[in-house]
Design an enzyme around this catalytic site. Structure first.
Site, PDB file in Angstrom:
ATOM      1  CD  GLU A 280      22.850  -4.413   7.192  1.00  0.00           C
ATOM      2  OE1 GLU A 280      22.778  -4.326   5.953  1.00  0.00           O
ATOM      3  OE2 GLU A 280      22.027  -5.017   7.888  1.00  0.00           O
TER       4      GLU A 280
ATOM      5  CB  CYS B 133      13.438   1.869   8.611  1.00  0.00           C
ATOM      6  SG  CYS B 133      12.600   3.044   7.525  1.00  0.00           S
TER       7      CYS B 133
ATOM      8  CB  CYS C 172       9.249  -0.437   2.253  1.00  0.00           C
ATOM      9  SG  CYS C 172       9.197   1.352   2.124  1.00  0.00           S
TER      10      CYS C 172
ATOM     11  CB  CYS D 165      12.628  -2.711   3.215  1.00  0.00           C
ATOM     12  SG  CYS D 165      14.122  -2.004   3.935  1.00  0.00           S
TER      13      CYS D 165
ATOM     14  N   GLY E 161      17.107   2.914   7.375  1.00  0.00           N
ATOM     15  CA  GLY E 161      16.530   4.158   7.873  1.00  0.00           C
ATOM     16  C   GLY E 161      15.973   5.044   6.788  1.00  0.00           C
ATOM     17  CD  GLU E 162      12.767   8.451   4.412  1.00  0.00           C
ATOM     18  OE1 GLU E 162      12.776   7.515   3.591  1.00  0.00           O
ATOM     19  OE2 GLU E 162      13.100   9.616   4.098  1.00  0.00           O
TER      20      GLU E 162
ATOM     21  CG  LEU F 203       7.843   5.949  -8.502  1.00  0.00           C
ATOM     22  CD1 LEU F 203       6.947   6.944  -7.810  1.00  0.00           C
ATOM     23  CD2 LEU F 203       8.289   6.521  -9.855  1.00  0.00           C
ATOM     24  CG  HIS F 204       9.772   0.971  -4.631  1.00  0.00           C
ATOM     25  ND1 HIS F 204      10.971   0.788  -5.292  1.00  0.00           N
ATOM     26  CD2 HIS F 204      10.107   1.315  -3.361  1.00  0.00           C
ATOM     27  CE1 HIS F 204      11.956   1.002  -4.449  1.00  0.00           C
ATOM     28  NE2 HIS F 204      11.474   1.339  -3.287  1.00  0.00           N
TER      29      HIS F 204
ATOM     30  CG  ASN G  25      18.980  -8.642  -2.205  1.00  0.00           C
ATOM     31  OD1 ASN G  25      18.927  -9.855  -2.098  1.00  0.00           O
ATOM     32  ND2 ASN G  25      20.075  -7.955  -2.008  1.00  0.00           N
TER      33      ASN G  25
ATOM     34  CB  CYS H 121      18.520  -2.774   2.527  1.00  0.00           C
ATOM     35  SG  CYS H 121      18.648  -1.251   3.346  1.00  0.00           S
TER      36      CYS H 121
HETATM   37  N1  SAH Z   1      14.359   5.034   3.413  1.00  0.00           N
HETATM   38  C1  SAH Z   1      15.074   5.328   2.197  1.00  0.00           C
HETATM   39  C2  SAH Z   1      16.347   4.510   2.056  1.00  0.00           C
HETATM   40  C3  SAH Z   1      16.045   3.051   2.007  1.00  0.00           C
HETATM   41  S1  SAH Z   1      17.067   1.885   1.247  1.00  0.00           S
HETATM   42  C4  SAH Z   1      14.160   5.095   1.013  1.00  0.00           C
HETATM   43  O1  SAH Z   1      13.051   4.594   1.195  1.00  0.00           O
HETATM   44  O2  SAH Z   1      14.525   5.434  -0.100  1.00  0.00           O
HETATM   45  C5  SAH Z   1      17.368   2.353  -0.385  1.00  0.00           C
HETATM   46  C6  SAH Z   1      16.521   1.693  -1.449  1.00  0.00           C
HETATM   47  O3  SAH Z   1      16.570   0.251  -1.414  1.00  0.00           O
HETATM   48  C7  SAH Z   1      15.061   2.078  -1.359  1.00  0.00           C
HETATM   49  O4  SAH Z   1      14.609   2.399  -2.636  1.00  0.00           O
HETATM   50  C8  SAH Z   1      14.435   0.812  -0.870  1.00  0.00           C
HETATM   51  O5  SAH Z   1      13.072   0.782  -1.187  1.00  0.00           O
HETATM   52  C9  SAH Z   1      15.254  -0.246  -1.560  1.00  0.00           C
HETATM   53  N2  SAH Z   1      15.186  -1.577  -0.970  1.00  0.00           N
HETATM   54  C10 SAH Z   1      15.062  -1.915   0.320  1.00  0.00           C
HETATM   55  N3  SAH Z   1      15.030  -3.244   0.476  1.00  0.00           N
HETATM   56  C11 SAH Z   1      15.147  -3.767  -0.751  1.00  0.00           C
HETATM   57  C12 SAH Z   1      15.181  -5.112  -1.257  1.00  0.00           C
HETATM   58  N4  SAH Z   1      15.063  -6.163  -0.452  1.00  0.00           N
HETATM   59  N5  SAH Z   1      15.335  -5.267  -2.588  1.00  0.00           N
HETATM   60  C13 SAH Z   1      15.441  -4.199  -3.406  1.00  0.00           C
HETATM   61  N6  SAH Z   1      15.415  -2.931  -3.003  1.00  0.00           N
HETATM   62  C14 SAH Z   1      15.262  -2.716  -1.678  1.00  0.00           C
END
Ligand code: SAH
Length: 384
Positions: free
Chosen positions: A93, A113, A117, A120, A160-161, A216-217, A325, A368
């Site tokens: 995507e 990926c 997480c 995700c 992806g990372e 960070l989260h 999301n 995502c």
């Molecule tokens: N691997 C990278 C890029 C991932 S996507 C990373 O971890 O940063 C980019 C961001 O969207 C990341 O911060 C990821 O944690 C967040 N993300 C992924 N799915 C999500 C969701 N369902 N709701 C909110 N944020 C999300």
């Protein structure tokens, strides 16, 4: 697929390849321009090359082109979401977001990926494969061609990372910032990572001052491990040390992403703890209340000069709050707006810059990795 992908070659490699074919040196600049500025999809379009050379190139190389299996266009803000099918049948995507300051493209760096997480969708089936630099370039080029406008910003925040695909991502960054190519300034590029410490340090030394966004989260190691399995391998303190190192090497302010999840990481205590963590780790502005600081005239004037009145120095980070999301496969929910706003105020009152991410393309919204999953379920190969 035995022919080599010509878009993978940087200008020096292209020169070498053409020289080996017995071509004069100036041909490389022409071919590079067709591929990386004009973004052609076939050698036959390279109209200032002799026909024999076009044939020779086509015999030896291929050009990566993104095939848009699906495109969703927001009627609200013009956001476009693409599902691209790759030559091997995999799908990824990418998203176009239109801002006042320009067109920003969010690209994927891997098919799937492997970071795991919890909230995700990209990670649900693990990582299928890395994308090549040429494929990442093609995501940007395809969208630029589609809208017929310049792409000014790139965010590597799709599936992806990126730091798990380090070499190809760095090659991509060098080529997209190349003045002979699209020439997008490194300052207009953001790379988002879940925090692979050594790779953050390695990236800091590449001389590519892209903005680093850290996912960070959570305000503590314990909480972070709950949401992000990868945190077990990379302790929070070390991740933040690597981020500070990145700042000192590149002078680029860091962005911390914080996906806010109802009942998981959204309490006032979590916000206080997050502010304390970032201040303790040297990312805040030292003392101040950023809401008051940005409200007063004096502070605004000082802000223009790059200082605030609060602690005499700007914080070196920015927290981006993303209401989660929800994805079908998990029961994570988004908190109400008020909770997210409170969270933001607490950060600001404690000297930490924060914003709530504006949701783009609300009418075509999808987390995502979800579009790709849906594509395979509904329209992809194997469906009936
Ligand atoms: N691997 C990278 C890029 C991932 S996507 C990373 O971890 O940063 C980019 C961001 O969207 C990341 O911060 C990821 O944690 C967040 N993300 C992924 N799915 C999500 C969701 N369902 N709701 C909110 N944020 C999300």
């Amino acid at each position: 697929m035995t022919r080599q992908d010509i878009c993978e070659l940087n200008i020096d490699e292209l020169k070498a390849a053409l020289t080996e074919m017995g071509e004069p040196a100036f041909r490389a600049a022409q071919v590079y321009d067709w591929l990386h500025v004009k973004n052609v999809t076939g050698f036959d379009q390279m109209s200032n090359l002799p026909a024999a050379l076009r044939t020779k190139l086509a015999d030896n190389y291929r050009i990566t082109v993104m095939d848009a299996a699906e495109t969703f266009v927001s009627q609200i803000d013009g956001t476009r979401k693409y599902v691209f099918v790759l030559w091997d049948g995999n799908a990824i995507e990418a998203v176009l977001m239109r801002y006042k300051h320009g067109n920003s493209v969010c690209i994927s760096s891997q098919v799937g990926c492997r970071m795991g997480c919890r909230f995700c969708a990209s990670t649900l089936d693990g990582c299928v494969r890395n994308l090549t630099a040429a494929e990442m370039l093609a995501e940007v080029y395809r969208i630029g061609t589609d809208i017929g406008e310049r792409i000014s910003n790139v965010v590597i925040m799709g599936s992806g990372e990126p730091l798990d695909n380090y070499d190809e991502v760095v090659r991509f960054l060098r080529m997209i910032t190349d003045e002979k190519g699209l020439n997008i300034s490194a300052r207009n590029i953001t790379l988002s990572t879940c925090g692979l410490t050594e790779k953050i340090r390695q990236l800091a030394a590449e001389g590519l001052p892209v903005t680093l966004a850290l996912s960070l989260h959570a305000p503590s190691q314990e909480k972070r491990e709950e949401i992000m399995p990868v945190a077990k391998a990379y302790p929070l303190e070390e991740v933040l040390n690597a981020c500070r190192y990145y700042y000192h090497k590149t002078k680029r302010r860091l962005s911390f992403e914080y996906s806010v999840v109802k009942g998981v990481n959204d309490t006032r205590e979590n916000a206080v703890a997050l502010a304390a963590l970032l201040n303790k780790s040297g990312f805040g502005d030292g003392t101040g209340d950023r809401e008051k600081a940005s409200g007063s005239k004096a502070a605004k004037a000082a802000g223009r000069n790059g200082h605030t009145m609060t602690g005499g120095r700007e914080g070196i980070c920015h927290v981006n709050l993303i209401p989660v999301n929800p994805i079908e496969e998990r029961d994570f929910q988004s908190p109400d707006r008020r909770t997210v706003e409170d969270f933001k105020h607490i950060l600001m009152q404690n000297g930490i810059n924060a914003t709530i991410r504006r949701e783009m393309g609300r009418d075509i919204s999808s987390a995502c990795g979800q579009l790709r999953r849906r594509y395979f379920k509904n329209a992809g190969p194997g469906s009936d």
